[in-house]
Design a protein around this motif. Structure first.
Motif, PDB file in Angstrom:
ATOM      1  N   TYR A  55      77.273  77.437 126.508  1.00  0.00           N
ATOM      2  CA  TYR A  55      76.680  76.302 125.789  1.00  0.00           C
ATOM      3  C   TYR A  55      75.593  75.617 126.620  1.00  0.00           C
ATOM      4  CZ  TYR A  55      75.715  72.235 123.050  1.00  0.00           C
ATOM      5  OH  TYR A  55      75.035  71.287 122.327  1.00  0.00           O
ATOM      6  N   TYR A  58      72.094  76.270 125.702  1.00  0.00           N
ATOM      7  CA  TYR A  58      71.580  75.677 124.463  1.00  0.00           C
ATOM      8  C   TYR A  58      71.408  74.168 124.571  1.00  0.00           C
ATOM      9  CZ  TYR A  58      72.377  80.164 122.258  1.00  0.00           C
ATOM     10  OH  TYR A  58      72.312  81.500 121.937  1.00  0.00           O
ATOM     11  N   HIS A 134      80.946  70.276 124.292  1.00  0.00           N
ATOM     12  CA  HIS A 134      81.169  70.646 122.901  1.00  0.00           C
ATOM     13  C   HIS A 134      81.195  69.444 121.961  1.00  0.00           C
ATOM     14  CE1 HIS A 134      81.844  74.295 125.153  1.00  0.00           C
ATOM     15  NE2 HIS A 134      81.321  74.856 124.090  1.00  0.00           N
ATOM     16  N   LEU A 137      77.566  69.375 121.218  1.00  0.00           N
ATOM     17  CA  LEU A 137      77.261  70.297 120.117  1.00  0.00           C
ATOM     18  C   LEU A 137      77.580  69.633 118.774  1.00  0.00           C
ATOM     19  CD1 LEU A 137      76.578  73.020 118.813  1.00  0.00           C
ATOM     20  CD2 LEU A 137      78.861  73.831 119.469  1.00  0.00           C
ATOM     21  N   SER A 156      67.707  82.687 121.599  1.00  0.00           N
ATOM     22  CA  SER A 156      69.124  82.714 121.962  1.00  0.00           C
ATOM     23  C   SER A 156      69.237  82.773 123.479  1.00  0.00           C
ATOM     24  CB  SER A 156      69.808  83.923 121.333  1.00  0.00           C
ATOM     25  OG  SER A 156      69.391  85.103 121.989  1.00  0.00           O
ATOM     26  N   LEU A 173      77.165  79.712 117.991  1.00  0.00           N
ATOM     27  CA  LEU A 173      77.969  79.059 119.031  1.00  0.00           C
ATOM     28  C   LEU A 173      79.408  78.827 118.575  1.00  0.00           C
ATOM     29  CD1 LEU A 173      75.236  76.583 120.285  1.00  0.00           C
ATOM     30  CD2 LEU A 173      76.396  78.292 121.715  1.00  0.00           C
ATOM     31  N   HIS A 176      81.233  82.088 118.503  1.00  0.00           N
ATOM     32  CA  HIS A 176      81.522  82.471 119.896  1.00  0.00           C
ATOM     33  C   HIS A 176      82.739  81.698 120.414  1.00  0.00           C
ATOM     34  CE1 HIS A 176      80.534  82.330 124.355  1.00  0.00           C
ATOM     35  NE2 HIS A 176      80.731  83.606 124.128  1.00  0.00           N
TER      36      HIS A 176
END
Length: 197
Positions: A55, A58, A134, A137, A156, A173, A176
């Motif tokens: 992560y 990103y 997260h 995210l 990516s 994501l 994954h």
């Protein structure tokens, strides 16, 4: 082939389930978190570190680009994933609780942990980082509900051979993450079968 419609609601629901699951993992003892099922497998903490590394590639892009996207007049009702991106996403997506394809992890995503330093403090740090990343995210998904997400493609983490619109990146994501939650379930099942034999 029917196109998959990606929605922020679905992304948030699945992310919440993953965050709750990882939160529950913190209740496991250190032996469960640090014992791999065999010498060639990761332990649970290594899986979480791998997800943090993945992560991290990103997070910076999201921070850099999402604030610059223009606002929409109304909330997104969904985004149709493109064919090539769907193939890439589907390579990660577990099917009926099973990881379809085992794949070798690229070196830059490997969790290089010193097993001698896996103590309660290091464990807490790994979980804290996972939750921070997260939840970031989750926040990105929420912000993008009212953004023109078709204005931006990002490469990516494996490079620009795959470029995602933001909803496609979110789907990748989350798939994954779901793949590795299945891996964690497998580790726990293998540990349980070792104890019961």
């Amino acid at each position: 082939m029917a196109q998959l419609l990606l929605t922020p609601e679905n992304h948030i629901q699945r992310l919440n389930a993953i965050l709750n699951k990882v939160d529950q993992l913190q209740n496991l003892g250190l032996p469960s978190l640090t014992t791999p099922p065999n010498s060639k497998s990761w332990n649970i903490l290594e899986v979480l570190v791998h997800l943090n590394i993945a992560y991290g590639h990103y997070q910076q892009k999201f921070n850099q680009h999402i604030p610059k996207l223009p606002d929409t007049q109304s909330e997104s009702e969904g985004f149709r994933i493109r064919r090539w991106q769907k193939l890439v996403v589907d390579s990660q997506r577990p099917k009926e609780g099973v990881r379809k394809w085992k794949m070798k992890t690229l070196k830059k995503f490997e969790p290089l942990l010193d097993h001698n330093q896996l103590n309660p403090e290091k464990t807490e740090e790994i979980f804290k980082t996972f939750m921070e990343l997260h939840n970031h995210l989750k926040e990105a998904v929420l912000i993008c509900r009212k953004k023109e997400v078709s204005q931006l493609k990002i490469p990516s983490a494996i490079g620009s051979v795959v470029r995602f619109y933001l909803p496609e990146a979110f789907e990748f994501l989350i798939c994954h993450l779901e793949r590795h939650m299945v891996q964690i379930d497998e580790i726990l099942q293998q540990q349980e079968s070792l104890v019961s034999t």
